[in-house]
Design an enzyme around this catalytic site. Structure first.
Site, PDB file in Angstrom:
ATOM      1  N   ASP A  79       1.139  -0.763  -0.352  1.00  0.00           N
ATOM      2  CA  ASP A  79       0.105   0.131   0.392  1.00  0.00           C
ATOM      3  C   ASP A  79       0.872   1.255  -0.439  1.00  0.00           C
ATOM      4  OD1 ASP A  79      -1.653   1.906   0.515  1.00  0.00           O
ATOM      5  OD2 ASP A  79      -1.891   1.709   2.148  1.00  0.00           O
ATOM      6  N   ASN A  86       0.149   4.833   0.109  1.00  0.00           N
ATOM      7  CA  ASN A  86      -1.290   5.711   0.327  1.00  0.00           C
ATOM      8  C   ASN A  86      -1.777   5.398   1.579  1.00  0.00           C
ATOM      9  OD1 ASN A  86      -3.675   4.257  -0.800  1.00  0.00           O
ATOM     10  ND2 ASN A  86      -3.990   5.495  -1.854  1.00  0.00           N
ATOM     11  N   ASP A 132      -3.979   3.742   2.687  1.00  0.00           N
ATOM     12  CA  ASP A 132      -5.608   3.717   3.106  1.00  0.00           C
ATOM     13  C   ASP A 132      -5.690   2.610   3.847  1.00  0.00           C
ATOM     14  OD1 ASP A 132      -5.083   2.674   0.735  1.00  0.00           O
ATOM     15  OD2 ASP A 132      -6.452   3.442  -0.631  1.00  0.00           O
ATOM     16  N   ASP A 170      -1.651  -0.615  -3.897  1.00  0.00           N
ATOM     17  CA  ASP A 170      -2.822  -0.393  -5.165  1.00  0.00           C
ATOM     18  C   ASP A 170      -1.059  -1.016  -6.141  1.00  0.00           C
ATOM     19  OD1 ASP A 170      -0.318   1.398  -4.053  1.00  0.00           O
ATOM     20  OD2 ASP A 170      -2.032   2.569  -3.120  1.00  0.00           O
ATOM     21  N   ASP A 195      -5.259  -9.855 -15.792  1.00  0.00           N
ATOM     22  CA  ASP A 195      -6.578 -11.353 -15.598  1.00  0.00           C
ATOM     23  C   ASP A 195      -7.612 -10.834 -16.502  1.00  0.00           C
ATOM     24  OD1 ASP A 195      -7.924 -13.328 -13.831  1.00  0.00           O
ATOM     25  OD2 ASP A 195      -6.611 -12.559 -12.492  1.00  0.00           O
ATOM     26  N   ASP A 215      -9.682 -15.731 -16.470  1.00  0.00           N
ATOM     27  CA  ASP A 215     -10.580 -16.231 -15.076  1.00  0.00           C
ATOM     28  C   ASP A 215     -11.499 -17.142 -15.401  1.00  0.00           C
ATOM     29  OD1 ASP A 215     -11.437 -15.375 -12.341  1.00  0.00           O
ATOM     30  OD2 ASP A 215     -13.453 -14.950 -13.494  1.00  0.00           O
ATOM     31  N   GLU A 257      -8.240 -20.419 -16.626  1.00  0.00           N
ATOM     32  CA  GLU A 257      -8.120 -21.238 -15.564  1.00  0.00           C
ATOM     33  C   GLU A 257      -9.900 -21.821 -15.893  1.00  0.00           C
ATOM     34  OE1 GLU A 257     -10.051 -19.533 -10.858  1.00  0.00           O
ATOM     35  OE2 GLU A 257     -10.744 -18.607 -13.021  1.00  0.00           O
ATOM     36  N   HIS A 279      -4.934 -16.610  -5.335  1.00  0.00           N
ATOM     37  CA  HIS A 279      -5.816 -16.083  -4.339  1.00  0.00           C
ATOM     38  C   HIS A 279      -6.791 -16.461  -3.929  1.00  0.00           C
ATOM     39  CE1 HIS A 279      -7.850 -15.615  -7.994  1.00  0.00           C
ATOM     40  NE2 HIS A 279      -7.707 -14.530  -7.578  1.00  0.00           N
ATOM     41  N   ASP A 280      -7.001 -18.354  -4.359  1.00  0.00           N
ATOM     42  CA  ASP A 280      -8.068 -19.200  -3.849  1.00  0.00           C
ATOM     43  C   ASP A 280      -7.495 -19.780  -3.470  1.00  0.00           C
ATOM     44  OD1 ASP A 280      -9.887 -17.388  -5.385  1.00  0.00           O
ATOM     45  OD2 ASP A 280      -9.412 -18.676  -7.379  1.00  0.00           O
TER      46      ASP A 280
HETATM   47  C1  NOJ Z   1     -12.127 -17.378 -10.723  1.00  0.00           C
HETATM   48  C2  NOJ Z   1     -11.285 -16.648  -9.652  1.00  0.00           C
HETATM   49  O1  NOJ Z   1     -10.005 -16.770  -9.484  1.00  0.00           O
HETATM   50  C3  NOJ Z   1     -11.821 -16.513  -7.882  1.00  0.00           C
HETATM   51  O2  NOJ Z   1     -11.127 -15.542  -7.010  1.00  0.00           O
HETATM   52  C4  NOJ Z   1     -12.938 -15.293  -8.793  1.00  0.00           C
HETATM   53  O3  NOJ Z   1     -13.760 -15.160  -7.469  1.00  0.00           O
HETATM   54  C5  NOJ Z   1     -13.814 -16.139  -9.567  1.00  0.00           C
HETATM   55  N1  NOJ Z   1     -13.410 -16.397 -10.673  1.00  0.00           N
HETATM   56  C6  NOJ Z   1     -15.040 -15.237 -10.189  1.00  0.00           C
HETATM   57  O4  NOJ Z   1     -14.518 -14.612 -10.789  1.00  0.00           O
END
Ligand code: NOJ
Length: 588
Positions: free
Chosen positions: A46, A48, A50, A54, A123, A230, A288, A362-363
């Protein structure tokens, strides 16, 4: 292949790359020797105060990436978005969300990365938009020409629109509840496989596809080097949108067979490839693809079919749950199943196509907590050994931010600490159905996507050096020990282990191209395999457990005279492996 002609004006590249942006060469197949680093911008750095990461924050940290030696950054979405799903709900594909910065900031980031020889992959979230995207807003009017850009359907025959059970089909959303949202204004429902603020685009409509390709072309013109796509295998739905068989006790049923890998998927991918010049311009493309099979991946990544370079499979991250169960049910992981699963993908894509290699994103929960051992005793060794095993396979490795530091899962004690829409919706649904709150929190502790999203731990100062404000998600308290400053300063750290693995990939053709063979497939602790190219053999031997293990005699190639490239532990290699000890030997 392509059925409708494309309007060339709509897809033509309009502007040259932003001034000051060095264009990096993209030789054919460059992505095979590359290592990709994923940045989840909200949690990276980050600038700034907040509390939210970013783009200028990322730019301030590019030297960390250069020192690690990665070739590519995949940037999770930074486009304008209401942030219902942290940016995977896009309301303007061609602008940057003010939370993350501006178009000038992204140009500066591209320039800073390119100046260090690092490429940028954006992405691409085009299975759905935000419900605040002007396309969707317009489509709410049944008379609008955009009505058909989304999946609008009347209530189930004979049902009262807007009442429980009146949804057009019984499909469940990935984020709990029905996949259909009733719209008062037009008295119809729209399809949203994810949140109700993420309506699915109708890819059957050629105007939708042309608009997407035109947008992609503009990003390429801006200087980006590829796309991570995605849930791209959801863009072709099975015709008809009909119910899936009911499941007792469930009002809404997962319906992947109705919308994943649909009949026009490969046609759409080929059309996109031609319209954007994905292969022609040697852009990196990774799709993905939940529920994709090795057979489908082989077709999609066969260069002769001109679709994608590689796909993200989900099979290996679904082995630690009971068969057919949801992600919230946890079962112990059996190492032989994991090894054999990766081996099947290695073999299926050995001659044709290409694999992506990942543990983390990230998932997913943090790899060291999930597949390794995040106790103080074994955290570093297990993070290193997991990296060795992953990077030793054939394919393009993906490193998720903080993975190179051995960052671990977090532990939130109350639901108020979570921010992820999937986690929050699951909590509401599961507790509403009577599941004890404790059990739900336990499932979230193991599985929640927020585990991957706590801020990157840069140093041991306040808020781990991530922000000067209050972070949007609490920093993992272990930042005083687990942080980038400490890891970079320690030659024996996970950071330097990753750095060395990346270096080896750049140096050794056998690591890029060598043929894969799994050894000891049924061993419950040891993961061993070879990679062979001509006379050279790379042997990877890893103890993937927290107790010592002994390599059975006579099953591994003789390493007398071989080079020991990357051990996790000091001392003479022997048949007895310490907990989480691994080695890479180069024979010949
Ligand atoms: C897959 C992404 O990796 C995930 O983070 C997202 O919530 C879903 N697709 C919907 O876009």
């Amino acid at each position: 292949m392509t059925t409708e002609p494309l309007d060339p004006a709509a897809t033509a590249a309009p502007t040259p790359p932003a001034s000051g942006t060095a264009v990096l060469e993209r030789p054919a197949g460059w992505w095979k020797t590359a290592v990709v680093y994923q940045i989840y911008p909200r949690s990276f750095a980050d600038s700034n105060g907040d509390g939210i990461g970013d783009i200028p924050g990322i730019t301030s940290r590019v030297d960390h990436l250069a020192q690690l030696g990665v070739d590519v950054v995949w940037l999770s979405p930074v486009y304008r978005s209401p942030q219902d799903d942290n940016g995977y709900d896009i309301s303007d594909y061609e602008d940057i969300d003010p939370t993350f910065g501006s178009l000038a900031d992204i140009d500066a980031l591209i320039a800073a990365l390119h100046a260090r020889g690092i490429k940028l992959v954006m992405d691409l979230v085009v299975n759905h938009t935000s419900d605040e995207h002007p396309w969707f807003v317009e489509s709410r009017d049944p008379a609008s020409p955009k009505r058909d850009w989304y999946w609008w359907r009347p209530a189930r025959e004979g049902a009262e629109p807007g009442t429980a059970g009146a949804e057009p089909t019984n499909w469940a959303s990935f984020f709990s509840g029905s996949a259909w949202q009733f719209d008062e204004q037009s008295q119809e429902y729209y399809l949203h496989l994810f949140s109700r603020k993420q309506p699915d685009l109708n890819w059957e409509n050629p105007e939708v596809r042309q608009a997407v390709y035109a947008m992609m072309n503009r990003w390429v013109a801006r200087g980006v080097d590829g796309f991570r796509m995605d849930v791209i295998n959801f863009i072709s739905k099975q015709p008809g949108l009909v119910d899936v068989p009911a499941v007792p006790g469930r009002a809404h049923v997962p319906a992947l067979e109705r919308f994943a890998n649909g009949p026009r998927l490969e046609e759409f991918l080929q059309e996109m490839n031609a319209a954007v010049g994905l292969d022609e311009r040697h852009l990196l493309t990774v799709g993905e693809m939940p529920v994709s099979t090795p057979e489908l991946a082989r077709r999609v990544t066969d260069p002769a079919n001109a679709e994608l370079n590689m796909v993200f499979t989900f099979e290996h991250v679904e082995l630690d749950r009971p068969s057919g169960a949801s992600k919230w049910e946890v079962a112990p992981l059996e190492l032989p199943r994991l090894k054999k699963n990766l081996a099947v993908w290695q073999e299926e894509l050995a001659d044709v196509g290409w694999n992506s290699l990942y543990w983390d994103n990230h998932d997913q929960p943090r790899a060291v907590s999930r597949f390794g051992d995040d106790s103080p005793e074994h955290r570093v060794s297990s993070a290193k050994t997991l990296a060795t095993v992953q990077h030793g396979h054939r394919g393009t490795p993906y490193v998720y931010q903080g993975e190179e530091l051995g960052m671990t899962n977090t532990r939130f004690l109350d639901i108020g600490s979570f921010a992820d829409i999937e986690s929050l919706n699951y909590h509401t649904e599961a507790t509403g159905q009577g599941l004890p709150a404790e059990a739900v929190l336990q499932a979230l502790a193991v599985r929640s996507r927020d585990n991957a999203r706590t801020p990157v731990q840069w140093d041991d100062t306040s808020q781990a050096g991530f922000t000067e404000g209050i972070p949007w998600l609490p920093v993992n308290p272990n930042y005083v020990v687990v942080n980038a400053a400490a890891a970079v300063a320690d030659p024996g750290s996970t950071f330097h282990h990753f750095r060395r693995l990346i270096e080896l990939r750049h140096q050794l053709p056998v690591l890029v191209e060598g043929r894969f063979a799994l050894l000891l497939p049924d061993h419950e602790q040891i993961w061993a395999y070879t990679r062979t190219l001509g006379e050279q053999v790379l042997l990877v031997v890893a103890n993937c457990s927290s107790t010592p293990a002994t390599v059975p005699p006579g099953v591994l190639p003789d390493v007398t005279g071989a080079q020991l490239l990357l051990p996790t532990h000091a001392g003479e290699p022997s048949a007895r492996l310490q907990p989480w000890e691994s080695r890479i030997h180069l024979i010949g």
